[in-house]
Design an enzyme around this catalytic site. Sequence first.
Site, PDB file in Angstrom:
ATOM      1  N   SER A 223       1.870  10.131   7.171  1.00 16.01           N
ATOM      2  CA  SER A 223       1.081   9.338   6.230  1.00 16.01           C
ATOM      3  C   SER A 223       1.476   7.873   6.358  1.00 16.01           C
ATOM      4  O   SER A 223       2.628   7.547   6.684  1.00 16.01           O
ATOM      5  CB  SER A 223       1.333   9.814   4.803  1.00 16.01           C
ATOM      6  OG  SER A 223       0.858   8.879   3.856  1.00 16.01           O
ATOM      7  N   SER A 224       0.538   6.990   6.057  1.00 15.10           N
ATOM      8  CA  SER A 224       0.850   5.560   6.096  1.00 15.10           C
ATOM      9  C   SER A 224       1.824   5.159   5.000  1.00 15.10           C
ATOM     10  O   SER A 224       2.381   4.050   5.051  1.00 15.10           O
ATOM     11  CB  SER A 224      -0.436   4.741   5.974  1.00 15.10           C
ATOM     12  OG  SER A 224      -1.124   5.054   4.776  1.00 15.10           O
ATOM     13  N   CYS A 225       2.086   6.034   4.029  1.00 13.29           N
ATOM     14  CA  CYS A 225       3.030   5.684   2.962  1.00 13.29           C
ATOM     15  C   CYS A 225       4.477   5.693   3.440  1.00 13.29           C
ATOM     16  O   CYS A 225       5.380   5.330   2.687  1.00 13.29           O
ATOM     17  CB  CYS A 225       2.864   6.608   1.760  1.00 13.29           C
ATOM     18  SG  CYS A 225       3.502   8.268   2.021  1.00 13.29           S
TER      19      CYS A 225
ATOM     20  N   TYR B 128       7.490  11.632  -1.371  1.00  9.71           N
ATOM     21  CA  TYR B 128       6.585  12.125  -0.328  1.00  9.71           C
ATOM     22  C   TYR B 128       6.855  11.391   0.984  1.00  9.71           C
ATOM     23  O   TYR B 128       6.890  12.004   2.069  1.00  9.71           O
ATOM     24  CB  TYR B 128       5.136  11.926  -0.775  1.00  9.71           C
ATOM     25  CG  TYR B 128       4.095  12.367   0.212  1.00  9.71           C
ATOM     26  CD1 TYR B 128       3.847  13.713   0.443  1.00  9.71           C
ATOM     27  CD2 TYR B 128       3.343  11.424   0.910  1.00  9.71           C
ATOM     28  CE1 TYR B 128       2.876  14.122   1.346  1.00  9.71           C
ATOM     29  CE2 TYR B 128       2.372  11.821   1.823  1.00  9.71           C
ATOM     30  CZ  TYR B 128       2.135  13.168   2.032  1.00  9.71           C
ATOM     31  OH  TYR B 128       1.168  13.555   2.931  1.00  9.71           O
TER      32      TYR B 128
ATOM     33  N   LYS C 207       7.973  12.816   4.796  1.00  2.92           N
ATOM     34  CA  LYS C 207       7.230  12.565   6.023  1.00  2.92           C
ATOM     35  C   LYS C 207       8.078  11.832   7.067  1.00  2.92           C
ATOM     36  O   LYS C 207       7.957  12.081   8.276  1.00  2.92           O
ATOM     37  CB  LYS C 207       5.960  11.778   5.712  1.00  2.92           C
ATOM     38  CG  LYS C 207       4.911  12.597   4.975  1.00  2.92           C
ATOM     39  CD  LYS C 207       4.485  13.802   5.800  1.00  2.92           C
ATOM     40  CE  LYS C 207       3.427  14.642   5.125  1.00  2.92           C
ATOM     41  NZ  LYS C 207       3.026  15.804   5.962  1.00  2.92           N
TER      42      LYS C 207
ATOM     43  N   HIS D 275      -6.821  11.609  -4.740  1.00  2.00           N
ATOM     44  CA  HIS D 275      -6.668  10.244  -4.255  1.00  2.00           C
ATOM     45  C   HIS D 275      -7.823   9.389  -4.769  1.00  2.00           C
ATOM     46  O   HIS D 275      -8.783   9.878  -5.346  1.00  2.00           O
ATOM     47  CB  HIS D 275      -6.624  10.226  -2.721  1.00  2.00           C
ATOM     48  CG  HIS D 275      -5.371  10.791  -2.147  1.00  2.00           C
ATOM     49  ND1 HIS D 275      -5.287  12.080  -1.669  1.00  2.00           N
ATOM     50  CD2 HIS D 275      -4.137  10.258  -1.982  1.00  2.00           C
ATOM     51  CE1 HIS D 275      -4.059  12.310  -1.225  1.00  2.00           C
ATOM     52  NE2 HIS D 275      -3.345  11.219  -1.404  1.00  2.00           N
TER      53      HIS D 275
END
Length: 306
Positions: free
Chosen positions: A105-107, A134, A138, A177
């Site tokens: 994920s880009s997070c 989260y 990842k 989201h």
Amino acid sequence: MDSVYVAGHRGLVGSAIWRRLEAAGHTNLIGASSSELDLRDRDATFAFLREHRPAVVIDAAARVGGILANRDHPTEFLSDNLRIQVNLMDAALDVRTPRLLFLGSSCIYPKYAEQPIRESSLLTGELEPTNDAYAIAKIAGIMQVQAVRRQYGLRWISAMPTNLYGPNDNFDPVSSHVLPALIRRFHGARETDAPEVVLWGSGTPRREFLHVDDLADACLHLLEQYDAPEPINVGVGTDVSIRELAELVARVVGYTGALSNDLSKPDGTPRKLLDVSKLLALGWKPSIDLEDGVAATYRWYVENHS
């Protein structure tokens, strides 16, 4: 054809990848719903991989949610995702799966990373607090892919998608989201003739949105073209403000009332735009325009949820 196991094949991402594989002519596809195989169960995961021994594993299985779900349930987001990843990758290593694609994920990137965010920004600053649990899970997945490559020489890779949307998304009013939440909210407002729709936060944060069918196409491209330890970004290279997104959704849905903001709700990261130059250099580019993609997703929502 080589067998492909798509973990999480009923979800937003996994179902899109499954459709794309079928369209490409793959017939030897392996899938199991969460009721058939709980990837948090280590023994069951090992038994499943030993039975099927896929040539390719695509890890699209995860516990996911929007900003409030991540903020309010960090324990579950950390624990569940770590167990899913570790069990699946350990089991794939046990049977020496030659090719694995881990989807992150880009997070994973720092809250204040330089924009657009390059892959090299990983681990260079503090994470966004509302989804740090989260993100850590990842990041651990990326590290496991790199460790397996280094120690065992298997051609495993990891890809970091930007914000995704499309059919089979989660439209729950609390855990979804931002884009599916807006679709549901504006549709409900139009149906009830509500005079205004309240947006969470200030509306100023900027986000990038990729249709999940484009992600699926990129995943197949990466499995054919990419083989390096570094994660690779998957996005469109452009972004919009949450306010602009809300106005687009309102236009697609046909809602003509007022928009206001609830400043008590968190904004999250001020901007999150990925640098996708590495992916574009491999010969891939997205094909679904945001407004067209939102319109198609809204039609799917009306057909399946209303």
